[in-house]
Design a protein around this motif. Structure first.
Motif, short mmCIF file in Angstrom:
data_model
loop_
_atom_site.label_atom_id
_atom_site.label_comp_id
_atom_site.label_asym_id
_atom_site.label_seq_id
_atom_site.Cartn_x
_atom_site.Cartn_y
_atom_site.Cartn_z
N SER A 1 0.89 -1.11 0.04
CA SER A 1 -0.03 0.21 0.01
C SER A 1 0.78 1.45 -0.02
CB SER A 1 -1.00 0.06 1.20
OG SER A 1 -0.36 -0.34 2.41
N GLU A 2 0.32 2.26 -0.61
CA GLU A 2 1.11 3.54 -0.99
C GLU A 2 1.43 4.32 0.33
OE1 GLU A 2 -1.10 6.18 -3.69
OE2 GLU A 2 0.71 7.67 -3.17
N ALA A 3 0.31 4.46 1.17
CA ALA A 3 0.51 5.06 2.45
C ALA A 3 1.68 4.64 3.39
CB ALA A 3 -0.80 5.29 3.07
N TYR A 4 1.67 3.15 3.25
CA TYR A 4 2.36 2.44 4.28
C TYR A 4 3.98 2.03 3.97
CZ TYR A 4 -1.33 1.91 7.36
OH TYR A 4 -2.46 2.54 8.17
N TYR A 5 4.04 2.06 2.51
CA TYR A 5 5.52 1.65 1.70
C TYR A 5 5.64 2.77 0.65
CZ TYR A 5 4.43 -2.67 4.21
OH TYR A 5 4.39 -3.74 5.11
N ASN B 1 -8.18 1.35 4.84
CA ASN B 1 -7.22 2.12 5.61
C ASN B 1 -6.24 1.07 6.04
OD1 ASN B 1 -8.17 4.62 5.23
ND2 ASN B 1 -9.53 4.27 6.72
N LYS B 2 -6.47 -0.38 5.96
CA LYS B 2 -5.59 -1.23 6.24
C LYS B 2 -4.30 -1.22 5.54
CE LYS B 2 -7.59 -2.42 10.06
NZ LYS B 2 -8.81 -3.58 10.43
N PRO B 3 -3.18 -1.42 6.04
CA PRO B 3 -2.15 -1.77 5.33
C PRO B 3 -2.17 -2.81 4.46
CG PRO B 3 -1.24 -1.90 7.63
CD PRO B 3 -2.57 -1.36 7.50
N CYS B 4 -1.64 -3.07 3.36
CA CYS B 4 -1.57 -4.34 2.48
C CYS B 4 -0.12 -4.54 1.88
CB CYS B 4 -2.77 -4.54 1.57
SG CYS B 4 -2.69 -3.31 0.30
N THR B 5 0.05 -5.75 1.83
CA THR B 5 1.45 -6.06 1.03
C THR B 5 1.15 -7.11 0.00
OG1 THR B 5 1.60 -8.18 2.24
CG2 THR B 5 2.49 -6.06 3.49
N ILE B 6 2.14 -7.52 -0.52
CA ILE B 6 2.08 -8.37 -1.93
C ILE B 6 1.45 -9.75 -1.41
CG2 ILE B 6 4.50 -8.93 -2.05
CD1 ILE B 6 4.12 -8.70 -5.21
N HIS C 1 -10.66 -4.75 -6.89
CA HIS C 1 -9.96 -3.81 -5.94
C HIS C 1 -10.82 -3.79 -4.56
CE1 HIS C 1 -7.88 0.31 -5.46
NE2 HIS C 1 -7.08 -0.80 -5.06
N ASN C 2 -11.99 -3.36 -4.92
CA ASN C 2 -12.93 -3.25 -3.46
C ASN C 2 -13.10 -4.49 -2.96
OD1 ASN C 2 -13.24 -0.53 -4.28
ND2 ASN C 2 -15.31 -0.59 -5.43
N HIS C 3 -13.23 -5.36 -3.70
CA HIS C 3 -13.41 -6.67 -2.88
C HIS C 3 -12.25 -6.97 -1.99
CE1 HIS C 3 -14.06 -11.19 -2.55
NE2 HIS C 3 -15.17 -10.74 -1.86
N PHE C 4 -10.93 -6.88 -2.52
CA PHE C 4 -9.59 -7.34 -1.92
C PHE C 4 -9.64 -6.41 -0.59
CE2 PHE C 4 -5.18 -5.60 -1.26
CZ PHE C 4 -4.86 -7.26 -0.66
N HIS C 5 -9.94 -5.02 -0.83
CA HIS C 5 -9.80 -4.28 0.50
C HIS C 5 -10.78 -4.60 1.37
CE1 HIS C 5 -6.17 -1.87 -0.75
NE2 HIS C 5 -6.51 -1.54 -1.77
#
Lengths: 335, 208
Positions: free
Chosen positions: A244-248, A277-282, A266-270
């Protein structure tokens, strides 16, 4: 403080002699050890690519030699002196700029100004807290530290932030109180450089965000404007940051970190992650594909490749934060 | 000197600014100042008139009779160059300190006396013609909408004033300018006074 060296070419120009003549003078200096004409390696000069570069003392020694030998044109020492003064000034300012750059993670735009935290200001000035307090006390007595002009607290926080004008006043206040010449110069340069350097930082942050937008366009082109998961053309194609852009933020403009998705996926994944707002990684995205699209082997392979390419990543707040990776809204939004 | 109540007129008088650079400087003769002081002493002992009011009024009259001479454009420019340790306008425009210190003042022209005055007010001090100014926004001879000089506004010496002195001065000013006070209450002025009070009593040792 770094030592300033002048190249042989430049020194020869200043002294109005040829490079050959300079080399002859150097030989003359080296010919008889411990005589009147002496140049000490390390103190007066250094050798780079078999050519000498001179310190101010070394350059002065050569100048004195020329002055003592009337067959040479008597050069003006002011030119060399000015060159060293200017060079030292630029070098010192580069150090100050670097210090500001490395100590501005608190940078924030509010009330039409840019502000830095007290700890960042203390670090930039390279001073101690007790001395800083002494300066603030003296500035208050001089009407030069006024709330909402020079310092402030933002709503809901007890933390104090100092404006550029506040930093300027503190730096000038310190310059006037300090007796050490090099510290005086440092404070003067902080006062002179704080605003232009913050402007440069802002420009760099803005440029980085343009790079992100550009990378998103490239990602769409790379993925042929298709959703990478469904491999379908969709009306609302979005570019997702695998980290995620905000955390990385450091890899936000990296093409390997971007994937085109339909907005539904995209929405479903989040949502699956627990909110945007939750950080996500690959790793999270790989797990998502495993769960919902396990048949998509080529995508899983591609994701694994991006994971290796991106390497190990640390989120913001893990000690490696840098002002250049601040979110754009922090330095553009006026709260 | 304690605070003086704002005058009935809502706009500051502009008599001082009418002086031109050709007008010779007229300063009150020492004998005039001494005579005024003697008269104030006499009135204080023989009447109930407060000293502060008399002093403020005498300053007002003296300013009308002997308006301070404004600085010429050259004097303003010289003071600005000296402040920034530069020799001329070209060097000044390149100065990062100048850019920062003049930020928020809009586009400035150093050939414009009004622009030079803006810089002077913010960075150097009180312009001679604005020293002891009276009218709306003026407290203890300082126009708080032109200058941020909390100690002057509070009538205190920063070297000697105690926290209690600051509090007392703040209370005295609040009694005049608090928005709830009829006739003299003023929200804009009171907001400034509040900021000044917070600035003078700031616990900077606890800053985090």
């Amino acid at each position: 403080m770094a030592i300033v060296f002048v190249s042989s070419n430049k020194l020869a120009d200043f002294l109005k002699i040829s490079l050959e003549q300079l080399k002859q003078i150097e030989e003359e200096f080296d010919r008889i050890p411990d005589d009147k004409w002496e140049l000490i390696k390390g103190k007066d000069y250094r050798v780079v690519n078999k050519v000498r570069e001179y310190t101010q003392t070394g350059a002065h020694a050569i100048y004195l030699y020329l002055k003592a030998h009337p067959d040479f044109i008597n050069p003006d020492p002011k030119d060399i002196k000015k060159w060293f003064v200017d060079k030292k000034k630029h070098t010192q300012r580069a150090f100050v700029d670097h210090k500001i750059l490395g100590n501005s993670t608190s940078l924030i735009r509010r009330q039409d100004d840019y502000w830095l935290s007290v700890s960042d200001v203390i670090a930039i000035l390279g001073t101690r807290r007790d001395y800083f307090n002494k300066i603030i006390k003296s500035l208050i007595a001089k009407n030069l530290m006024i709330q909402d002009i020079h310092y402030t607290r933002f709503a809901g926080s007890e933390n104090v932030y100092i404006s550029r004008l506040g930093i300027y006043n503190i730096a000038i206040g310190m310059r006037d109180l300090i007796t050490q010449a090099n510290r005086k110069e440092w404070c003067r340069d902080v006062a002179e450089r704080i605003s232009p350097q913050i402007d440069l930082i802002i420009k760099q942050i803005e440029a980085r965000h343009k790079e992100i937008e550009w990378a998103k366009k490239l990602a769409k082109k790379r993925d042929k404007n298709l959703c990478k998961v469904t491999r379908m053309i969709c009306h609302s194609l979005t570019v997702h940051h695998l980290y995620s852009e905000a955390y990385y933020p450091k890899i936000a403009a990296s093409l390997s970190n971007l994937i085109t998705l339909s907005s539904e996926i995209h929405n479903h994944f989040h949502q699956w992650m627990g909110g945007t707002n939750k950080p996500c990684t690959i790793e999270d995205f790989i797990n998502y594909i495993f769960e919902y699209y396990p048949e998509h082997q080529s995508l899983l392979l591609w994701l694994e490749q991006q994971k290796v390419s991106l390497g190990s990543q640390q989120p913001v707040g893990s000690g490696s934060d840098h002002v250049l990776y601040l979110p754009l809204k922090r330095i553009t939004e006026n709260h | 000197m304690p605070a003086t109540k704002k005058s009935a007129s809502s706009k500051p008088k502009s008599t001082a600014s009418k002086s031109t650079s050709k007008t010779p400087t007229v300063v009150p003769h020492a004998a005039v100042i001494a005579a005024v002081q003697t008269e104030i002493e006499r009135l204080v002992t023989t009447s109930d008139l407060p000293r502060a009011t008399l002093e403020a009024f005498s300053q007002f009259i003296l300013r009308q009779v002997y308006p301070p001479q404004p600085l010429s454009i050259k004097e303003l420019q010289k003071a600005i160059y000296q402040h920034f340790e530069v020799a001329n306008a070209t060097e000044l425009k390149k100065s990062g300190s100048f850019k920062l210190a003049s930020s928020g003042l809009g586009k400035l022209s150093l050939s414009d006396p009004e622009d030079c005055k803006k810089i002077y007010r913010r960075l150097i001090g009180v312009l001679p013609e604005e020293e002891g100014e009276v009218g709306y926004g003026c407290i203890n001879g300082i126009n708080i909408f032109k200058y941020d000089l909390p100690w002057r506004v509070f009538g205190l010496d920063p070297e000697k004033a105690t926290d209690e002195d600051i509090k007392t001065a703040y209370r005295n000013l609040s009694k005049i300018y608090h928005p709830d006070i009829p006739n003299t209450g003023d929200d804009k002025i009171f907001q400034k006074i509040n900021i000044y009070y917070k600035s003078l009593t700031e616990k900077f040792e606890q800053w985090q």
